[in-house]
Design a protein around this motif. Sequence first.
Motif, PDB file in Angstrom:
ATOM      1  N   LEU A  19      52.875  46.121  32.117  1.00 14.19           N
ATOM      2  CA  LEU A  19      51.914  45.056  32.434  1.00 14.19           C
ATOM      3  C   LEU A  19      51.488  45.148  33.901  1.00 14.19           C
ATOM      4  O   LEU A  19      50.326  44.961  34.236  1.00 14.19           O
ATOM      5  CB  LEU A  19      52.506  43.681  32.143  1.00 14.19           C
ATOM      6  CG  LEU A  19      52.731  43.324  30.671  1.00 14.19           C
ATOM      7  CD1 LEU A  19      53.361  41.950  30.539  1.00 14.19           C
ATOM      8  CD2 LEU A  19      51.439  43.372  29.880  1.00 14.19           C
ATOM      9  N   ALA A  22      49.058  47.940  34.235  1.00 16.00           N
ATOM     10  CA  ALA A  22      47.747  47.533  33.681  1.00 16.00           C
ATOM     11  C   ALA A  22      46.983  46.705  34.714  1.00 16.00           C
ATOM     12  O   ALA A  22      45.794  46.928  34.954  1.00 16.00           O
ATOM     13  CB  ALA A  22      47.946  46.740  32.397  1.00 16.00           C
ATOM     14  N   LEU A  26      43.477  47.762  36.766  1.00 13.55           N
ATOM     15  CA  LEU A  26      42.302  46.875  36.740  1.00 13.55           C
ATOM     16  C   LEU A  26      41.878  46.482  38.159  1.00 13.55           C
ATOM     17  O   LEU A  26      40.690  46.460  38.483  1.00 13.55           O
ATOM     18  CB  LEU A  26      42.639  45.624  35.917  1.00 13.55           C
ATOM     19  CG  LEU A  26      41.472  44.715  35.597  1.00 13.55           C
ATOM     20  CD1 LEU A  26      40.495  45.398  34.663  1.00 13.55           C
ATOM     21  CD2 LEU A  26      41.972  43.431  34.948  1.00 13.55           C
ATOM     22  N   VAL A  29      40.209  49.548  39.927  1.00 13.10           N
ATOM     23  CA  VAL A  29      38.874  49.849  39.365  1.00 13.10           C
ATOM     24  C   VAL A  29      37.865  48.782  39.806  1.00 13.10           C
ATOM     25  O   VAL A  29      36.733  49.102  40.192  1.00 13.10           O
ATOM     26  CB  VAL A  29      38.957  49.949  37.826  1.00 13.10           C
ATOM     27  CG1 VAL A  29      37.577  49.998  37.221  1.00 13.10           C
ATOM     28  CG2 VAL A  29      39.743  51.179  37.414  1.00 13.10           C
ATOM     29  N   THR A  36      31.797  50.429  46.002  1.00 12.88           N
ATOM     30  CA  THR A  36      30.613  51.279  45.824  1.00 12.88           C
ATOM     31  C   THR A  36      29.341  50.439  45.904  1.00 12.88           C
ATOM     32  O   THR A  36      28.324  50.913  46.405  1.00 12.88           O
ATOM     33  CB  THR A  36      30.646  52.046  44.486  1.00 12.88           C
ATOM     34  OG1 THR A  36      30.981  51.146  43.450  1.00 12.88           O
ATOM     35  CG2 THR A  36      31.616  53.188  44.507  1.00 12.88           C
ATOM     36  N   ILE A 138      35.759  38.034  34.437  1.00 11.41           N
ATOM     37  CA  ILE A 138      36.977  38.129  33.615  1.00 11.41           C
ATOM     38  C   ILE A 138      38.020  39.030  34.275  1.00 11.41           C
ATOM     39  O   ILE A 138      39.208  38.698  34.332  1.00 11.41           O
ATOM     40  CB  ILE A 138      36.615  38.594  32.188  1.00 11.41           C
ATOM     41  CG1 ILE A 138      35.877  37.459  31.478  1.00 11.41           C
ATOM     42  CG2 ILE A 138      37.856  39.004  31.404  1.00 11.41           C
ATOM     43  CD1 ILE A 138      35.198  37.842  30.214  1.00 11.41           C
TER      44      ILE A 138
ATOM     45  N   PHE B   6      45.890  39.238  29.780  1.00 14.08           N
ATOM     46  CA  PHE B   6      45.010  40.350  29.397  1.00 14.08           C
ATOM     47  C   PHE B   6      44.192  40.056  28.139  1.00 14.08           C
ATOM     48  O   PHE B   6      43.361  40.862  27.744  1.00 14.08           O
ATOM     49  CB  PHE B   6      45.837  41.633  29.207  1.00 14.08           C
ATOM     50  CG  PHE B   6      46.449  42.117  30.486  1.00 14.08           C
ATOM     51  CD1 PHE B   6      45.733  42.927  31.344  1.00 14.08           C
ATOM     52  CD2 PHE B   6      47.733  41.735  30.848  1.00 14.08           C
ATOM     53  CE1 PHE B   6      46.288  43.353  32.539  1.00 14.08           C
ATOM     54  CE2 PHE B   6      48.296  42.153  32.044  1.00 14.08           C
ATOM     55  CZ  PHE B   6      47.561  42.968  32.891  1.00 14.08           C
ATOM     56  N   ILE B   9      40.360  39.905  28.523  1.00 15.83           N
ATOM     57  CA  ILE B   9      39.789  41.255  28.670  1.00 15.83           C
ATOM     58  C   ILE B   9      39.598  41.893  27.294  1.00 15.83           C
ATOM     59  O   ILE B   9      38.549  42.459  26.990  1.00 15.83           O
ATOM     60  CB  ILE B   9      40.706  42.116  29.563  1.00 15.83           C
ATOM     61  CG1 ILE B   9      40.557  41.638  30.995  1.00 15.83           C
ATOM     62  CG2 ILE B   9      40.381  43.586  29.453  1.00 15.83           C
ATOM     63  CD1 ILE B   9      41.305  42.422  31.992  1.00 15.83           C
ATOM     64  N   LEU B 114      31.855  56.263  39.776  1.00 21.79           N
ATOM     65  CA  LEU B 114      32.055  55.366  40.912  1.00 21.79           C
ATOM     66  C   LEU B 114      30.792  54.596  41.279  1.00 21.79           C
ATOM     67  O   LEU B 114      30.709  54.006  42.334  1.00 21.79           O
ATOM     68  CB  LEU B 114      32.542  56.169  42.126  1.00 21.79           C
ATOM     69  CG  LEU B 114      33.881  56.879  41.969  1.00 21.79           C
ATOM     70  CD1 LEU B 114      34.183  57.719  43.186  1.00 21.79           C
ATOM     71  CD2 LEU B 114      35.001  55.879  41.744  1.00 21.79           C
ATOM     72  N   HIS B 117      27.938  49.953  39.044  1.00 22.91           N
ATOM     73  CA  HIS B 117      27.584  49.429  37.719  1.00 22.91           C
ATOM     74  C   HIS B 117      28.861  48.993  37.018  1.00 22.91           C
ATOM     75  O   HIS B 117      29.964  49.221  37.519  1.00 22.91           O
ATOM     76  CB  HIS B 117      26.854  50.498  36.909  1.00 22.91           C
ATOM     77  CG  HIS B 117      27.554  51.823  36.923  1.00 22.91           C
ATOM     78  ND1 HIS B 117      28.773  52.017  36.331  1.00 22.91           N
ATOM     79  CD2 HIS B 117      27.249  53.003  37.517  1.00 22.91           C
ATOM     80  CE1 HIS B 117      29.157  53.257  36.520  1.00 22.91           C
ATOM     81  NE2 HIS B 117      28.258  53.874  37.255  1.00 22.91           N
ATOM     82  N   SER B 118      28.712  48.433  35.825  1.00 20.25           N
ATOM     83  CA  SER B 118      29.889  47.871  35.168  1.00 20.25           C
ATOM     84  C   SER B 118      30.567  48.852  34.214  1.00 20.25           C
ATOM     85  O   SER B 118      31.618  48.536  33.657  1.00 20.25           O
ATOM     86  CB  SER B 118      29.494  46.616  34.401  1.00 20.25           C
ATOM     87  OG  SER B 118      28.576  46.969  33.405  1.00 20.25           O
ATOM     88  N   GLY B 120      32.138  51.632  34.868  1.00 27.16           N
ATOM     89  CA  GLY B 120      33.443  51.972  35.435  1.00 27.16           C
ATOM     90  C   GLY B 120      34.440  50.842  35.228  1.00 27.16           C
ATOM     91  O   GLY B 120      35.603  51.062  34.923  1.00 27.16           O
ATOM     92  N   LEU B 121      33.930  49.617  35.366  1.00 30.39           N
ATOM     93  CA  LEU B 121      34.797  48.442  35.168  1.00 30.39           C
ATOM     94  C   LEU B 121      35.257  48.360  33.701  1.00 30.39           C
ATOM     95  O   LEU B 121      36.411  48.011  33.432  1.00 30.39           O
ATOM     96  CB  LEU B 121      34.035  47.167  35.549  1.00 30.39           C
ATOM     97  CG  LEU B 121      34.841  45.877  35.534  1.00 30.39           C
ATOM     98  CD1 LEU B 121      35.965  45.927  36.552  1.00 30.39           C
ATOM     99  CD2 LEU B 121      33.956  44.684  35.817  1.00 30.39           C
ATOM    100  N   GLY B 124      38.122  50.581  33.250  1.00 30.42           N
ATOM    101  CA  GLY B 124      39.326  49.938  33.778  1.00 30.42           C
ATOM    102  C   GLY B 124      39.874  48.902  32.808  1.00 30.42           C
ATOM    103  O   GLY B 124      41.089  48.796  32.608  1.00 30.42           O
ATOM    104  N   MET B 125      38.969  48.139  32.200  1.00 32.94           N
ATOM    105  CA  MET B 125      39.394  47.110  31.242  1.00 32.94           C
ATOM    106  C   MET B 125      40.045  47.752  30.012  1.00 32.94           C
ATOM    107  O   MET B 125      41.052  47.256  29.506  1.00 32.94           O
ATOM    108  CB  MET B 125      38.182  46.283  30.801  1.00 32.94           C
ATOM    109  CG  MET B 125      37.690  45.310  31.851  1.00 32.94           C
ATOM    110  SD  MET B 125      36.201  44.512  31.247  1.00 32.94           S
ATOM    111  CE  MET B 125      36.418  42.872  31.905  1.00 32.94           C
ATOM    112  N   ALA B 128      43.435  48.900  30.852  1.00 34.53           N
ATOM    113  CA  ALA B 128      44.343  47.746  30.945  1.00 34.53           C
ATOM    114  C   ALA B 128      44.770  47.291  29.542  1.00 34.53           C
ATOM    115  O   ALA B 128      45.940  46.940  29.338  1.00 34.53           O
ATOM    116  CB  ALA B 128      43.664  46.608  31.691  1.00 34.53           C
ATOM    117  N   LEU B 131      47.440  49.843  28.368  1.00 31.23           N
ATOM    118  CA  LEU B 131      48.716  49.727  29.091  1.00 31.23           C
ATOM    119  C   LEU B 131      49.429  48.410  28.785  1.00 31.23           C
ATOM    120  O   LEU B 131      50.649  48.370  28.667  1.00 31.23           O
ATOM    121  CB  LEU B 131      48.475  49.848  30.601  1.00 31.23           C
ATOM    122  CG  LEU B 131      48.120  51.239  31.122  1.00 31.23           C
ATOM    123  CD1 LEU B 131      47.632  51.168  32.554  1.00 31.23           C
ATOM    124  CD2 LEU B 131      49.328  52.160  31.042  1.00 31.23           C
ATOM    125  N   ALA B 132      48.645  47.331  28.655  1.00 32.08           N
ATOM    126  CA  ALA B 132      49.260  46.013  28.463  1.00 32.08           C
ATOM    127  C   ALA B 132      49.534  45.699  26.994  1.00 32.08           C
ATOM    128  O   ALA B 132      50.168  44.687  26.700  1.00 32.08           O
ATOM    129  CB  ALA B 132      48.348  44.935  29.054  1.00 32.08           C
TER     130      ALA B 132
END
Lengths: 172, 154
Positions: A19, A22, A26, A29, A36, A138, B6, B9, B114, B117-118, B120-121, B124-125, B128, B131-132
């Motif tokens: 956790l 994770a 996040l 990122v 950027t 979020i 999480f 997300i 990089l 914009h979203s 890349g996000l 990441g989500m 997550a 992993l979670a």
Amino acid sequence: MTQTQTEITPNNASKSKSLGHAAAVLRVVTGVAFATSASFKLRTGHEGFTEVMTWMINEQWVENSFAFYRPFLDAVVIPNAELFSLLVTWGEAAIGAGFILGFATRATSAFALFISLNIIMASGAIPGAPQADWAFVIAIMTIFATRAGRVWGLDGAILSRFETRPWWSIFQ
Amino acid sequence: MPRAAFVPIRLYVGLAFFLSALEIVFDKDGISSWVKLFGETAAKGVDSDRVFAFYKPVLSVFVQPNANVFAWAVLVCFGILGIALILGAFSRLAGAITLFLQINFMLARGESFLGPHSDGLMIGMELAIILAAAGRVWGIDAVLHRRRPQPVFY
């Protein structure tokens, strides 16, 4: 050990570790996205970004921004566009650095949430619709809730030097 | 650290994929416009200087000649993955497939990982979620995990 206490087992430790990872992924990122965005604005130049911001508020967002927020844009932001473009650019840079380094993560998240919600109110993103701005909200709320700087971050490294939690750890 | 943190997300990514599928299905020009757009994006990617050289053969050899099949497969994936993530069913597997799709979209469009914009996000989500194991709270994975602990898929 009473039943109310959480037993530290290899299973619990592994859960907590994954956790933490994770949350750290996040956080980094999200930080990179903010950094950027700030670097894009810095490369455009202060005057250039001020022009772009004014154009967006006056032309692109004019019909979409939230009704209660519009007077603030017209009366405060537009007349002081230079100051606000500076605040947004360096604010995003600070948020990016804070998230990437995992420094003062909760304070950084609160500031990031403030900026993101202001952008949403100005641009008029529809509540609940999966748009980019809401993705940031979020992600930031998750970073705040998980105290993500304590894993792979400066917050964790700093806190590990103290036996008891200092009062300012509420910002981490 | 609470796993429940999480869940939003997981729901967001699920909703984003599911609503994308609905948008395509209920488009006023029908699904054919999605199939056309898919083929055009692949063709544009082959000619673009921004797309990585290693990815161009993937577009020209696999995707472009079979754009129809790929467009339908992606649409079905959007729907199934969206529902799976909203319900929290096989969330790790669903997260891994959404991650794979997202990376491929970015490579096909020649977007930087990089950029401001979203996309890349979103990556990441999705990481997550994996992993979670975000489906183990308020999701079907909680039941599945209790009955048969299988950490890979959920």
